[in-house]
Write a protein that holds these residues in place. Structure first.
Motif, mmCIF file in Angstrom:
data_model
loop_
_atom_site.group_PDB
_atom_site.id
_atom_site.type_symbol
_atom_site.label_atom_id
_atom_site.label_comp_id
_atom_site.label_asym_id
_atom_site.label_seq_id
_atom_site.Cartn_x
_atom_site.Cartn_y
_atom_site.Cartn_z
ATOM 1 N N GLY A 161 0.578 -1.369 -0.302
ATOM 2 C CA GLY A 161 0.094 0.139 -0.122
ATOM 3 C C GLY A 161 0.909 1.038 -0.013
ATOM 4 O O GLY A 161 -0.211 2.397 -0.250
ATOM 5 N N GLU A 162 2.628 1.167 0.375
ATOM 6 C CA GLU A 162 3.159 2.075 0.381
ATOM 7 C C GLU A 162 3.369 2.501 -1.033
ATOM 8 O O GLU A 162 3.557 3.627 -1.216
ATOM 9 N N ASN A 163 2.970 1.819 -2.102
ATOM 10 C CA ASN A 163 2.995 2.696 -3.302
ATOM 11 C C ASN A 163 2.294 3.400 -3.682
ATOM 12 O O ASN A 163 2.673 4.111 -4.739
ATOM 13 N N LEU A 164 1.027 3.370 -3.466
ATOM 14 C CA LEU A 164 -0.069 4.403 -3.376
ATOM 15 C C LEU A 164 0.974 6.015 -2.595
ATOM 16 O O LEU A 164 0.677 5.868 -1.477
ATOM 17 N N ASP A 165 0.089 6.497 -3.724
ATOM 18 C CA ASP A 165 0.399 8.096 -2.588
ATOM 19 C C ASP A 165 -0.564 8.509 -1.544
ATOM 20 O O ASP A 165 -1.813 8.371 -1.900
ATOM 21 N N ARG A 166 -0.654 10.030 -1.651
ATOM 22 C CA ARG A 166 -1.156 10.281 0.352
ATOM 23 C C ARG A 166 -2.720 10.506 -0.174
ATOM 24 O O ARG A 166 -3.619 10.543 -0.449
ATOM 25 N N ASP A 167 -2.908 11.176 -1.904
ATOM 26 C CA ASP A 167 -4.369 11.309 -2.553
ATOM 27 C C ASP A 167 -4.787 10.450 -2.614
ATOM 28 O O ASP A 167 -5.718 10.326 -2.762
ATOM 29 N N ARG A 168 -4.202 9.453 -3.584
ATOM 30 C CA ARG A 168 -4.790 8.127 -4.171
ATOM 31 C C ARG A 168 -5.270 7.111 -2.785
ATOM 32 O O ARG A 168 -6.680 6.603 -2.798
ATOM 33 N N VAL A 169 -4.104 7.539 -1.693
ATOM 34 C CA VAL A 169 -5.079 6.493 -0.193
ATOM 35 C C VAL A 169 -6.202 7.183 -0.022
ATOM 36 O O VAL A 169 -7.328 6.719 0.500
ATOM 37 N N VAL A 170 -6.221 8.712 0.300
ATOM 38 C CA VAL A 170 -7.782 9.550 0.938
ATOM 39 C C VAL A 170 -8.723 9.427 -0.049
ATOM 40 O O VAL A 170 -9.574 8.959 0.113
ATOM 41 N N GLY A 171 -8.067 9.306 -1.541
ATOM 42 C CA GLY A 171 -9.679 9.642 -2.269
ATOM 43 C C GLY A 171 -10.513 7.990 -2.649
ATOM 44 O O GLY A 171 -11.484 7.965 -2.244
ATOM 45 N N ASP A 172 -9.313 7.303 -2.033
ATOM 46 C CA ASP A 172 -10.368 5.955 -1.907
ATOM 47 C C ASP A 172 -10.791 5.372 -1.230
ATOM 48 O O ASP A 172 -11.693 4.993 -1.008
ATOM 49 N N LEU A 173 -10.250 6.027 0.329
ATOM 50 C CA LEU A 173 -10.877 6.004 0.883
ATOM 51 C C LEU A 173 -12.228 7.030 1.647
ATOM 52 O O LEU A 173 -13.375 5.700 1.860
ATOM 53 N N ASN A 174 -11.979 7.954 0.582
ATOM 54 C CA ASN A 174 -13.040 8.035 0.259
ATOM 55 C C ASN A 174 -14.999 7.893 -0.062
ATOM 56 O O ASN A 174 -15.547 7.546 -0.108
ATOM 57 N N SER A 175 -13.912 7.197 -1.963
ATOM 58 C CA SER A 175 -14.259 6.620 -2.296
ATOM 59 C C SER A 175 -15.702 5.601 -1.408
ATOM 60 O O SER A 175 -16.189 4.804 -1.918
ATOM 61 N N MET A 176 -14.751 4.349 -1.069
ATOM 62 C CA MET A 176 -15.298 3.212 -0.093
ATOM 63 C C MET A 176 -16.032 4.066 0.204
ATOM 64 O O MET A 176 -17.332 3.503 0.901
ATOM 65 N N ILE A 177 -16.583 4.869 1.616
ATOM 66 C CA ILE A 177 -17.209 5.164 2.107
ATOM 67 C C ILE A 177 -18.454 5.710 1.335
ATOM 68 O O ILE A 177 -19.146 5.878 1.617
ATOM 69 N N ALA A 178 -18.320 6.819 0.341
ATOM 70 C CA ALA A 178 -19.359 7.226 -0.841
ATOM 71 C C ALA A 178 -20.370 6.157 -0.896
ATOM 72 O O ALA A 178 -21.171 6.521 -1.426
ATOM 73 N N ALA A 179 -19.831 5.525 -1.591
ATOM 74 C CA ALA A 179 -20.157 3.416 -2.119
ATOM 75 C C ALA A 179 -21.013 2.293 -1.275
ATOM 76 O O ALA A 179 -20.977 1.683 -1.739
ATOM 77 N N ARG A 180 -21.125 2.947 -0.023
ATOM 78 C CA ARG A 180 -21.017 2.180 1.005
ATOM 79 C C ARG A 180 -22.450 1.395 0.686
ATOM 80 O O ARG A 180 -22.753 0.492 0.980
ATOM 81 N N HIS A 181 -23.882 2.574 0.643
ATOM 82 C CA HIS A 181 -24.579 2.101 -0.541
ATOM 83 C C HIS A 181 -24.804 0.821 -1.333
ATOM 84 O O HIS A 181 -25.169 -0.248 -1.272
ATOM 85 N N ALA A 182 -24.331 1.205 -2.377
ATOM 86 C CA ALA A 182 -24.204 0.492 -3.191
ATOM 87 C C ALA A 182 -23.480 -1.148 -2.833
ATOM 88 O O ALA A 182 -23.158 -2.811 -3.414
ATOM 89 N N LEU A 183 -21.919 -0.868 -1.832
ATOM 90 C CA LEU A 183 -21.776 -2.295 -2.031
ATOM 91 C C LEU A 183 -22.025 -3.301 -0.818
ATOM 92 O O LEU A 183 -22.400 -4.613 -0.969
ATOM 93 N N LYS A 184 -23.319 -2.076 0.438
ATOM 94 C CA LYS A 184 -24.753 -2.509 0.978
ATOM 95 C C LYS A 184 -25.616 -4.297 -0.080
ATOM 96 O O LYS A 184 -25.434 -5.202 0.380
ATOM 97 N N THR A 185 -25.663 -3.303 -1.093
ATOM 98 C CA THR A 185 -26.656 -3.783 -1.805
ATOM 99 C C THR A 185 -26.156 -5.035 -3.144
ATOM 100 O O THR A 185 -26.783 -6.528 -3.041
ATOM 101 N N ILE A 186 -24.961 -4.926 -3.134
ATOM 102 C CA ILE A 186 -23.993 -5.480 -4.119
ATOM 103 C C ILE A 186 -23.737 -6.792 -2.702
ATOM 104 O O ILE A 186 -24.140 -8.308 -3.516
#
Length: 269
Positions: A161-186
């Protein structure tokens, strides 16, 4: 319309990310792929910048299939190559079953768990990931400055995971939270893969030996269920291998969409 990017030259290769991720998951390998393929990245419904996942009473599988068909039609893509990771790998296999593509490659594709108990582990894993993401969200921009912290934050999904830069990691984390409804549905609509692959569509399945989400024994189940596919290990890679082994993943995707594979990638024993 789903959010997408399209670049590169050559045969079209559609790349599908996993559940709770986004199209940027492919960025570590996209530039090299684009030297030999026209690369199409897109966000699944309810993920990234795409519209919400709307079932309207339909099975989740049908919703995802119809969205993929609509995207291919919109982009005027006739039986492109396709590859996916996790849920994206399952979507790639389903596209092959339906004859929508010229080849399919799955990186740790979903759908090869043993039974309800095994699937419960997967559900619990995502529940913990989502809870941890929401808990650490306020601190993530500071934490993600450290390579060690990035490795720990992403440890259940990748080994580097250290291969990803800070912005990518933060963006992925925020995206996961935003996708929580789709995640639960799927997740709620999940069931084992049971499709029959057409003999004329080459299929490749590669699995990270350090996958902690879809545990590596599932690669053996996939091999038994799909004996005519090419089955490979990605040594030392986790569930999301695109950052763990850039060269290896690029090679698998290029060779998989060319109906051949390099000898230096180890076959499943």
């Amino acid at each position: 319309m789903l959010a997408y990017e399209r670049f590169g030259t050559g045969e079209p290769l559609v790349l599908v990310h996993g559940i709770s991720h986004r199209r940027q998951a492919w960025y570590p390998v996209a530039e090299q792929l684009a030297e030999q393929r026209e690369v199409i990245l897109f966000d699944l419904p309810g993920h990234g910048e795409s519209p919400d996942l709307v079932r309207d009473g339909r099975p989740v599988k049908d919703v995802l299939q119809q969205e993929l068909i609509a995207l291919l039609s919109e982009l005027d893509l006739d039986r492109p190559h396709i590859a996916g990771n996790s849920l994206g790998g399952r979507i790639a296999l389903e596209a092959a079953v339906d004859g929508l593509v010229s080849s399919a490659t799955g990186l740790s594709p979903a759908g090869f768990w043993k039974g309800n108990l095994d699937f419960a582990y997967i559900r619990a894993h995502f529940a913990v990931l989502l809870a941890a993401a929401r808990l650490t969200q306020p601190l993530a921009p500071s934490l993600a400055r450290s390579g060690v912290a990035r490795k720990l934050m992403l440890g259940s999904l990748m080994t580097h995971g250290e291969n990803l830069d800070r912005d990518r990691v933060v963006g992925d984390l925020n995206s996961m939270i935003a996708a929580r409804h789709a995640l639960k549905t799927i997740i709620a609509g999940g069931y084992p893969f049971d499709g029959e692959l057409p003999a004329d569509i080459p299929v490749t399945i590669a699995w990270g030996t350090k996958d902690r989400l879809l545990l590596p024994y599932q690669a053996e189940r996939a091999r038994r269920q799909l004996p005519n596919a090419e089955h490979l290990w990605l040594e030392g890679s986790g569930h999301v291998p695109m950052s763990d082994d850039v060269e290896g993943v690029v090679d698998v995707l290029l060779r998989g969409s060319s109906q051949g594979l390099r000898s230096s990638v180890a076959d499943v024993a």
